[in-house]
Structure formats: structure tokens, C-alpha cells
Write a protein that holds these residues in place. Structure first.
Motif, PDB file in Angstrom:
ATOM      1  N   SER A   1      -2.754   7.500   3.916  1.00 22.37           N
ATOM      2  CA  SER A   1      -2.311   8.469   2.907  1.00 22.37           C
ATOM      3  C   SER A   1      -1.623   9.684   3.524  1.00 22.37           C
ATOM      4  O   SER A   1      -0.685  10.224   2.938  1.00 22.37           O
TER       5      SER A   1
ATOM      6  N   LEU B 292       1.842   8.569   4.449  1.00 22.40           N
ATOM      7  CA  LEU B 292       2.585   8.357   3.208  1.00 22.40           C
ATOM      8  C   LEU B 292       3.048   9.693   2.641  1.00 22.40           C
ATOM      9  O   LEU B 292       4.190   9.835   2.215  1.00 22.40           O
TER      10      LEU B 292
ATOM     11  N   GLY C  95       2.516   9.626  -7.050  1.00 23.01           N
ATOM     12  CA  GLY C  95       1.675   8.581  -7.625  1.00 23.01           C
ATOM     13  C   GLY C  95       2.337   7.220  -7.607  1.00 23.01           C
ATOM     14  O   GLY C  95       1.663   6.197  -7.456  1.00 23.01           O
TER      15      GLY C  95
ATOM     16  N   ALA D 113       1.560   5.894  -4.208  1.00 24.61           N
ATOM     17  CA  ALA D 113       0.136   5.627  -4.038  1.00 24.61           C
ATOM     18  C   ALA D 113      -0.305   4.408  -4.848  1.00 24.61           C
ATOM     19  O   ALA D 113      -1.213   3.690  -4.448  1.00 24.61           O
ATOM     20  N   GLU D 114       0.365   4.179  -5.968  1.00 26.26           N
ATOM     21  CA  GLU D 114       0.006   3.085  -6.872  1.00 26.26           C
ATOM     22  C   GLU D 114       0.438   1.723  -6.334  1.00 26.26           C
ATOM     23  O   GLU D 114      -0.209   0.716  -6.585  1.00 26.26           O
TER      24      GLU D 114
END
Length: 81
Positions: free
Chosen positions: A40, A43, A60, A63-64
Motif C-alpha cells: 500500500s 501504491l 480507491g 486499492a480496489e
């Protein structure tokens, strides 16, 4: 660091590869990026760089989804709609 050129799938691939100490051709559209080591924090750094380069996408979205192919489809859909 992260590219400042207009964002394309291939530039994203190159940035991901650089972040993971890989060659761009080693990062395939259907590779699970967390399995390759994209955590993360990494990212977040990528997304911030892409946003600075002009990409308009919500964190998001990244992340999704877990693959470059899914990211690119979502970005195209978001930009089209």
C-alpha cells in the motif's frame, strides 16, 4: 522516480516495474501486483506521482483492483463517463 509524462498503460507499467525493481516486460496486465510486492505504501507513492502528472483517478480505484489491466479498464471507464 515516477514519470511526469502523460499517463499511458505502458508508462504505468514502467513505473510499477521501477518501483518493484523489475523490467517493464516482467509486469503483465493480469499479474496480481500485491503478489509481486506492490504494498500500500508503494501504491500510494505511484498514485501520487500519477496524479501530479495529471491522472484524474481516485486512490480507491487502485486499492480496489489488483492488476494493471483492471486499473487501466477502470481509468478508461472513468475518463469516458
Amino acid at each position: 522516480m515516477i514519470t511526469k509524462a502523460p499517463i499511458t498503460r505502458e508508462l504505468m507499467r514502467a513505473d510499477i516495474a521501477k518501483m518493484l525493481h523489475m523490467q517493464p516486460e516482467e509486469v503483465q496486465d493480469d499479474d496480481n501486483l500485491p503478489d509481486l510486492g506492490l504494498d500500500s505504501l508503494r501504491l500510494m507513492k505511484l498514485v501520487l506521482g500519477w496524479e501530479e502528472a495529471g491522472l484524474k483517478a481516485d486512490f480507491g480505484l487502485f486499492a480496489e483492483h489488483g492488476t494493471l489491466g483492471e486499473w487501466w479498464q477502470a481509468i478508461e471507464a472513468q475518463q469516458a463517463g
